[in-house]
Design an enzyme around this catalytic site. Structure first.
Site, PDB file in Angstrom:
ATOM      1  N   TYR A 152      -8.624 -12.202 -14.328  1.00  0.00           N
ATOM      2  CA  TYR A 152      -7.946 -11.499 -13.078  1.00  0.00           C
ATOM      3  C   TYR A 152      -8.261 -12.171 -11.891  1.00  0.00           C
ATOM      4  CZ  TYR A 152      -7.756  -7.722  -9.864  1.00  0.00           C
ATOM      5  OH  TYR A 152      -7.679  -6.808  -8.596  1.00  0.00           O
ATOM      6  N   VAL A 185     -12.336   0.399  -5.137  1.00  0.00           N
ATOM      7  CA  VAL A 185     -11.935   1.601  -4.645  1.00  0.00           C
ATOM      8  C   VAL A 185     -11.279   2.483  -5.504  1.00  0.00           C
ATOM      9  CG1 VAL A 185     -10.128   2.330  -2.667  1.00  0.00           C
ATOM     10  CG2 VAL A 185     -11.031   0.085  -2.796  1.00  0.00           C
TER      11      VAL A 185
HETATM   12  N1  LIG Z   1      -8.637  -0.082  -6.776  1.00  0.00           N
HETATM   13  C1  LIG Z   1      -9.255  -1.010  -6.481  1.00  0.00           C
HETATM   14  O1  LIG Z   1     -10.654  -0.824  -6.853  1.00  0.00           O
HETATM   15  C2  LIG Z   1      -8.881  -2.171  -6.342  1.00  0.00           C
HETATM   16  C3  LIG Z   1      -9.761  -3.361  -6.079  1.00  0.00           C
HETATM   17  C4  LIG Z   1      -9.435  -4.878  -6.050  1.00  0.00           C
HETATM   18  C5  LIG Z   1      -8.155  -5.329  -5.802  1.00  0.00           C
HETATM   19  N2  LIG Z   1      -7.274  -4.168  -6.006  1.00  0.00           N
HETATM   20  C6  LIG Z   1      -5.570  -4.550  -5.955  1.00  0.00           C
HETATM   21  O2  LIG Z   1      -5.043  -3.668  -5.254  1.00  0.00           O
HETATM   22  C7  LIG Z   1      -3.560  -3.381  -5.816  1.00  0.00           C
HETATM   23  C8  LIG Z   1      -3.687  -1.997  -5.887  1.00  0.00           C
HETATM   24  O3  LIG Z   1      -4.450  -1.550  -6.551  1.00  0.00           O
HETATM   25  P1  LIG Z   1      -4.506  -0.044  -7.575  1.00  0.00           P
HETATM   26  O4  LIG Z   1      -5.816   0.359  -7.814  1.00  0.00           O
HETATM   27  O5  LIG Z   1      -3.655   0.887  -6.573  1.00  0.00           O
HETATM   28  O6  LIG Z   1      -3.574  -0.251  -8.846  1.00  0.00           O
HETATM   29  P2  LIG Z   1      -2.951   0.531  -9.802  1.00  0.00           P
HETATM   30  O7  LIG Z   1      -3.714   1.979  -9.874  1.00  0.00           O
HETATM   31  O8  LIG Z   1      -2.914  -0.238 -11.084  1.00  0.00           O
HETATM   32  O9  LIG Z   1      -1.377   0.533  -9.458  1.00  0.00           O
HETATM   33  C9  LIG Z   1      -0.663  -0.300  -9.539  1.00  0.00           C
HETATM   34  C10 LIG Z   1       0.777  -0.119  -9.197  1.00  0.00           C
HETATM   35  O10 LIG Z   1       1.686  -0.876  -9.615  1.00  0.00           O
HETATM   36  C11 LIG Z   1       2.583  -0.546 -10.583  1.00  0.00           C
HETATM   37  N3  LIG Z   1       3.024  -1.756 -11.292  1.00  0.00           N
HETATM   38  C12 LIG Z   1       2.476  -2.627 -12.208  1.00  0.00           C
HETATM   39  N4  LIG Z   1       3.158  -3.563 -12.733  1.00  0.00           N
HETATM   40  C13 LIG Z   1       4.380  -3.361 -12.242  1.00  0.00           C
HETATM   41  C14 LIG Z   1       5.476  -3.989 -12.501  1.00  0.00           C
HETATM   42  N5  LIG Z   1       5.674  -5.215 -13.076  1.00  0.00           N
HETATM   43  N6  LIG Z   1       6.718  -3.685 -11.785  1.00  0.00           N
HETATM   44  C15 LIG Z   1       6.383  -2.469 -10.918  1.00  0.00           C
HETATM   45  N7  LIG Z   1       5.655  -1.971 -10.542  1.00  0.00           N
HETATM   46  C16 LIG Z   1       4.259  -2.207 -11.244  1.00  0.00           C
HETATM   47  C17 LIG Z   1       1.857   0.375 -11.444  1.00  0.00           C
HETATM   48  O11 LIG Z   1       3.109   0.923 -12.112  1.00  0.00           O
HETATM   49  P3  LIG Z   1       2.947   1.866 -13.545  1.00  0.00           P
HETATM   50  O12 LIG Z   1       2.598   3.274 -13.170  1.00  0.00           O
HETATM   51  O13 LIG Z   1       4.141   1.601 -14.242  1.00  0.00           O
HETATM   52  O14 LIG Z   1       1.671   1.092 -14.191  1.00  0.00           O
HETATM   53  C18 LIG Z   1       0.984   1.166 -10.533  1.00  0.00           C
HETATM   54  O15 LIG Z   1       2.076   2.292 -10.046  1.00  0.00           O
HETATM   55  C19 LIG Z   1      -3.562  -4.277  -6.938  1.00  0.00           C
HETATM   56  O16 LIG Z   1      -3.184  -5.390  -6.649  1.00  0.00           O
HETATM   57  C20 LIG Z   1      -5.131  -4.245  -7.267  1.00  0.00           C
HETATM   58  O17 LIG Z   1      -5.302  -5.567  -8.095  1.00  0.00           O
HETATM   59  C21 LIG Z   1      -7.641  -2.754  -6.244  1.00  0.00           C
END
Ligand SMILES: NC(=O)c1ccc[n+]([C@@H]2O[C@H](COP(=O)([O-])OP(=O)(O)OC[C@H]3O[C@@H](n4cnc5c(N)ncnc54)[C@H](OP(=O)(O)O)[C@@H]3O)[C@@H](O)[C@H]2O)c1
Length: 242
Positions: A152, A185
């Site tokens: 990742y 987060v």
């Molecule tokens: N939360 C954390 O602690 C954290 C920490 C470090 C970095 N990040 C980064 O921050 C960003 C947001 O994190 P998050 O926790 O909110 O992520 P999340 O809960 O996994 O949400 C990601 C969203 O992206 C959508 N998605 C994934 N693949 C897709 C595709 N091919 N086409 C269209 N939509 C797509 C998903 O839709 P589906 O519902 O269809 O799956 C989901 O709604 C990400 O880049 C993650 O790597 C998060």
């Protein structure tokens, strides 16, 4: 004097988690926000109401979906000021347990999707001298070995190289490109790793982050208040990975 035109944003991954928090924050600031989501569900109807119908289904790993999404948005608004790309799947585990298809999926989801998005939206972003915010992860700029999530982080590191290169290339067109680097987060759909107390103990500020704390920084990077910031990686991690 005519008032400034209302700013328009596209937030991918906008149906939940950090993307939704960013969409809500930008909307609070008066931006007309369009959301892109992948999976249909009961929550989409509520989002349609909340965001005035500006909600689009698209798989952002597909070039054809980007052409349709960009076309729909620009036909409707005639402009785009901010692109917030909050898509980015996570995978935990040592490299010895990662399959080839998993690595390919992580790169397609985290890196190729951003490449296709910036490519599709570049003319509109140049026209508005707009902004792009991409999502990395804590410590992404240190290029360290990662026992826990190397595949990742490798994808996020590749995205960082693209982000900095876009920042350099697009500067002459007035487009700013930055990356946020969240730590842990938690939210309703986040990985269980964000709830790991052993990881929380390593956070100098002593707690995980909240989605609105990420959204605040994304809104700042999308605003005139950060007008001289481009190519930056902004950690939002409570000091984790320092
Ligand atoms: N939360 C954390 O602690 C954290 C920490 C470090 C970095 N990040 C980064 O921050 C960003 C947001 O994190 P998050 O926790 O909110 O992520 P999340 O809960 O996994 O949400 C990601 C969203 O992206 C959508 N998605 C994934 N693949 C897709 C595709 N091919 N086409 C269209 N939509 C797509 C998903 O839709 P589906 O519902 O269809 O799956 C989901 O709604 C990400 O880049 C993650 O790597 C998060």
């Amino acid at each position: 004097m005519s008032p400034d035109p209302q700013r328009v944003a596209l937030v991918t991954g906008g149906a939940r988690g950090l993307g939704l928090a960013c969409a809500r924050k930008l909307a609070q600031e008066g931006v007309r926000v369009h959301l892109a989501y992948r999976s249909a569900g009961a929550h989409i109807a509520a989002l349609e109401r909340e965001f005035g119908g500006r909600v689009h289904q698209a798989d952002v790993e597909r070039e054809g979906d980007w052409a349709r999404l960009a076309g729909e948005l620009l036909a409707h608004e005639g402009r785009l000021d901010h692109f917030v790309h909050a898509v980015g799947e996570y995978e935990h585990g040592p490299l010895a347990e990662v399959s080839g298809p998993t690595l390919q999926r992580l790169f397609a989801n985290n890196v190729v999707s951003a490449f296709l998005g910036v490519s599709a939206l570049r003319p509109a972003l140049r026209a508005s001298r707009g902004t792009v915010v991409l999502f990395g992860c804590a410590g992404v700029d240190s290029a360290r070995a990662r026992r826990d999530a190397a595949a990742y982080v490798a994808a996020k590191t590749a995205l960082l190289v693209l982000a900095r290169s876009w920042a350099q290339e697009e500067a002459e067109h007035g487009v700013r490109v930055n990356m946020v680097a969240p730590g842990l987060v938690p939210h309703e759909h986040a990985s269980e790793d964000t709830l790991d107390p052993a990881l929380w103990q390593r956070i100098p500020l002593g707690r995980p982050g909240e989605p609105h704390e990420v959204a605040d920084v994304v809104a700042w990077l999308s605003s005139q208040a950060s007008s001289y910031v481009t190519g930056a990686v902004v950690p939002i991690a409570g000091g984790w990975m320092l």
